[in-house]
Write a protein that holds these residues in place. Structure first.
Motif, mmCIF file in Angstrom:
data_model
loop_
_atom_site.group_PDB
_atom_site.id
_atom_site.type_symbol
_atom_site.label_atom_id
_atom_site.label_comp_id
_atom_site.label_asym_id
_atom_site.label_seq_id
_atom_site.Cartn_x
_atom_site.Cartn_y
_atom_site.Cartn_z
ATOM 1 N N LYS A 113 35.224 -7.046 -20.990
ATOM 2 C CA LYS A 113 35.985 -6.781 -22.215
ATOM 3 C C LYS A 113 37.413 -7.318 -22.141
ATOM 4 O O LYS A 113 37.860 -7.800 -21.095
ATOM 5 N N LEU A 114 38.116 -7.204 -23.253
ATOM 6 C CA LEU A 114 39.465 -7.782 -23.353
ATOM 7 C C LEU A 114 40.463 -7.138 -22.388
ATOM 8 O O LEU A 114 41.267 -7.824 -21.769
ATOM 9 N N PHE A 115 40.414 -5.803 -22.250
ATOM 10 C CA PHE A 115 41.406 -5.140 -21.405
ATOM 11 C C PHE A 115 40.802 -4.296 -20.283
ATOM 12 O O PHE A 115 41.500 -3.538 -19.625
ATOM 13 N N SER A 116 39.467 -4.374 -20.115
ATOM 14 C CA SER A 116 38.843 -3.623 -19.027
ATOM 15 C C SER A 116 37.730 -4.488 -18.448
ATOM 16 O O SER A 116 37.391 -5.521 -19.011
ATOM 17 N N SER A 117 37.135 -4.046 -17.342
ATOM 18 C CA SER A 117 36.112 -4.894 -16.734
ATOM 19 C C SER A 117 34.701 -4.410 -17.052
ATOM 20 O O SER A 117 33.745 -4.821 -16.419
ATOM 21 N N ILE B 254 39.303 3.005 -19.468
ATOM 22 C CA ILE B 254 40.271 2.344 -20.365
ATOM 23 C C ILE B 254 39.731 2.332 -21.792
ATOM 24 O O ILE B 254 40.421 2.701 -22.737
ATOM 25 N N MET C 208 45.554 5.324 -18.358
ATOM 26 C CA MET C 208 44.910 4.037 -18.089
ATOM 27 C C MET C 208 45.727 2.915 -18.728
ATOM 28 O O MET C 208 46.238 3.064 -19.837
ATOM 29 N N VAL D 35 44.804 -4.434 -18.900
ATOM 30 C CA VAL D 35 45.178 -5.721 -18.291
ATOM 31 C C VAL D 35 44.319 -6.792 -18.965
ATOM 32 O O VAL D 35 43.095 -6.713 -18.910
ATOM 33 N N PRO D 36 44.937 -7.792 -19.604
ATOM 34 C CA PRO D 36 44.150 -8.765 -20.372
ATOM 35 C C PRO D 36 43.234 -9.620 -19.488
ATOM 36 O O PRO D 36 43.574 -9.964 -18.360
ATOM 37 N N ASN D 37 42.082 -9.941 -20.065
ATOM 38 C CA ASN D 37 41.095 -10.794 -19.413
ATOM 39 C C ASN D 37 41.488 -12.249 -19.661
ATOM 40 O O ASN D 37 41.562 -12.695 -20.807
ATOM 41 N N GLN D 38 41.714 -12.991 -18.601
ATOM 42 C CA GLN D 38 42.180 -14.378 -18.721
ATOM 43 C C GLN D 38 41.220 -15.245 -19.530
ATOM 44 O O GLN D 38 41.637 -16.109 -20.292
ATOM 45 N N LEU E 196 52.991 -6.788 -21.473
ATOM 46 C CA LEU E 196 54.054 -7.791 -21.521
ATOM 47 C C LEU E 196 53.583 -8.954 -22.405
ATOM 48 O O LEU E 196 52.393 -9.084 -22.684
#
Lengths: 100, 519
Positions: free
Chosen positions: B51-55, B71, B78, B81-84, B313
């Motif tokens: 997903k976009l912000f979780s795994s 998340i 929680m 963290v963005p997925n690259q 950020l």
């Protein structure tokens, strides 16, 4: 900056928080105390300073595209996810019907 | 703002005209003509594992709530963290529509309270989207009501989270919530209001889907909700100011988008002509009745109180990342179509048909390369033959066989062998089909089939001459008439010779020898 009673009531309703008249009596001054506190920031002269999101020069960390790479942020934990649900049935959360 | 422009990434060789010009589509009202103005907001699910912000996994169709992390469920404390990969796919998509890529973008919170969104806000990008202005070409297609090429402007693409799924029909008093889709990355692709007919809106969505599938940033699977469109429609007198628009949400097929434009524009015209006013509102499309209806949402429902997400950020992209994204792009539909026409000499129709879908051009290019290899010929010399085979002959045979065919036997190698025999004049078009039928049923070797089943045409001049002599001897009267100037009889001799050869004579050789003999 300050907010009036109607604004506080509207914010509460948008967040689906039920607020009595008595609650509003306490909440409006509390909101305004917070806003007055934050208002002190506008006394600082920031002319010539680029808008920033943090004072430490931090860079955004990106995650690799891997499923359940970290047990704390991965899936497959339905029991934990549903543990606090007021109602959990057949693996779903059960909520009051939300359709008109 | 820091920005890179990829305007010249693709040089379109095709005739084009700028967006905003009017198509001929008009609604004939009781009081005169009306023009329709359409803009589309397309939500496309980004192809990624996590997903976009979780795994947690993005896979479709899993058991409810098994792909939900702490998340996604918005547990306190929680952090996203963005997925690259999601960032990369959005950038690649932007490049594919010649868009400005913003090296600085940021996430904002869009606040609303609903059971499908445990966070209480959707993380989206309002103020600084990752992709800025781009464009998309829809090609002329007379039959589809598109007289000329037209460029449709794209305003922006931003990245955001999808929400969970609610099921209302499983319990008498409760709705069930499945958060598996919650937090999956979406791209919201916002067009300019440049479309002016149902055909243009349909063509835009089809082309966008094609580009996303070429790029591999979205699977384009509309049945599973991987792509859905919000259709903005307004009407006006030709050339006048824009009218008030309505937004019909979550339309999930090209056909439905066209239908929504048609019925919603007509509804607005009828409303205005009856003295009413169009209200800016959200509507829903009911495919069963073919109508739209108001969602009657509360007045303040759209007070989203956006603000920058303090947990995230800004996204800052460096040149190396952008170069990697650019280098990873495949040849895109417009460039491919132009190449097919110019370099391979294909017809506009064939080029368009072949380049529309990833699977179609994939099969074509593999077969063309294989055929060119075994024949030792240039691809451009074989392209039209292979295109006709790929587009109509091969699918036709496959379809006629139905369940008898085993698609696993339809390899490029087998088809190339058939095309090779046909190119060499060893088999006729009809024989090619017959051989392919046997290949699909049995998986036998094409050349072996041609030999064993006698599916070869005779090019041996001796054998053909012998038959021609028989035909001419049996039809002396007609030979005289032909020599006396009755040219039309030539077809008769060809027919008789082919018949005598049970249809297996090479027509070119038969023609040639007949001409000599009839002198």
């Amino acid at each position: 900056m300050s907010v009036d009673r109607a604004t506080v009531a509207k914010i509460a309703s948008l967040a689906r928080i039920n607020m009595s008249e008595a609650d509003l009596d306490t909440m409006v001054p509390e909101f305004n105390t917070i806003l007055n506190f934050v208002d002190q920031l506008s006394e600082v002269d920031v002319s010539g300073v680029e808008p920033m999101t943090a004072v430490i020069p931090n860079k955004l960390r990106l995650r690799a595209d891997a499923v359940n790479a970290d047990p704390l942020t991965g899936g497959g934990i339905r029991d934990k996810i549903l543990a606090n649900a007021p109602v959990a049935e057949h693996g779903f959360f059960g909520v009051p019907k939300v359709i008109e | 703002m820091l920005a890179l422009h990829w305007k010249n990434a693709l040089a379109l060789q095709l005739n084009r005209r700028s967006g905003g010009e009017m198509s001929n589509y008009r609604i004939q009202g009781a009081t005169g003509e009306w023009e329709v103005v359409i803009g589309l907001e397309v939500h496309a699910q980004v192809t990624s594992e996590a997903k976009l912000f979780s795994s947690s996994s993005t896979q479709f169709g899993a058991e409810p709530n098994t792909q939900v992390s702490l998340i996604d469920a918005a547990m306190p404390g929680m952090l996203p963290v963005p997925n690259q990969e999601c960032i990369r796919q959005a950038v690649r998509t932007g490049m594919a529509i010649n868009a400005q890529i913003n090296k600085y973008s940021r996430f904002d919170r869009k606040n609303y309270f609903y059971a499908d969104l445990p966070q209480g806000y959707q993380i989206s990008q309002l103020y600084h989207p990752i992709v800025g202005e781009g464009e998309l070409l829809i090609e002329a297609d007379e039959k589809a009501g598109l007289p000329e090429d037209k460029v449709i402007g794209i305003e922006r693409i931003h990245v955001e989270q999808d929400a969970g799924k609610l099921m209302h029909d499983q319990h008498p008093t409760m709705s069930y919530v499945d958060l598996n889709r919650c937090g999956v990355a979406l791209m919201e692709i916002v067009s300019r209001p440049d479309m002016t007919s149902p055909a243009e809106a349909g063509a835009y969505l089809a082309k966008l889907r094609s580009i996303l599938r070429y790029v591999g940033s979205c699977d384009g699977n509309m049945d599973q909700g991987s792509m859905r469109a919000d259709v903005n429609v307004s009407v006006r007198r030709p050339g006048e100011e824009l009218g008030t628009r309505t937004e019909t949400k979550n339309v999930n097929s090209v056909r439905f988008v066209m239908q929504v434009v048609e019925v919603e524009a007509q509804r607005q015209v009828d409303l205005i002509e009856d003295g009413g006013t169009v209200v800016q509102e959200t509507r829903l499309f009911d495919p069963t009745s073919g109508t739209t209806r108001s969602m009657r949402s509360k007045e303040d429902a759209h007070d989203y109180r956006y603000f920058p997400d303090p947990d995230l950020l800004p996204v800052e992209l460096d040149d190396a990342f952008l170069e990697d994204c650019k280098a990873s792009l495949p040849e895109l539909p417009d460039a491919k179509r132009a190449r097919y026409i110019e370099k391979l000499g294909l017809s506009v129709y064939n080029a368009r048909e072949l380049t529309a879908e990833v699977e179609t051009f994939g099969r074509f290019e593999t077969l063309l390369a294989e055929t060119a290899k075994i024949l030792g010929k240039d691809e451009s010399a074989l392209a039209t033959q292979v295109a006709n085979w790929s587009l109509s002959i091969a699918p036709g045979v496959l379809k006629s066989l139905g369940d008898e065919a085993n698609p696993a036997y339809s390899t490029a190698e087998a088809q190339a062998k058939i095309l090779k025999m046909q190119d060499a004049g060893e088999i006729s078009g009809g024989q090619a089909k017959e051989i392919y039928e046997i290949v699909l049923k049995t998986g036998r070797d094409a050349e072996e089939i041609a030999e064993a089943e006698g599916l070869k045409q005779v090019s041996d001049t001796g054998a053909i001459e012998a038959k021609i002599d028989e035909v001419l001897a049996a039809n002396q009267d007609k030979v005289e008439q032909y020599r006396g100037g009755k040219d039309k009889l030539f077809g008769f001799f060809v027919g008789q010779t082919m018949k005598a050869m049970q249809g297996k004579g090479n027509p070119a050789v038969v023609n040639e020898l007949l001409k000599q003999k009839l002198g």
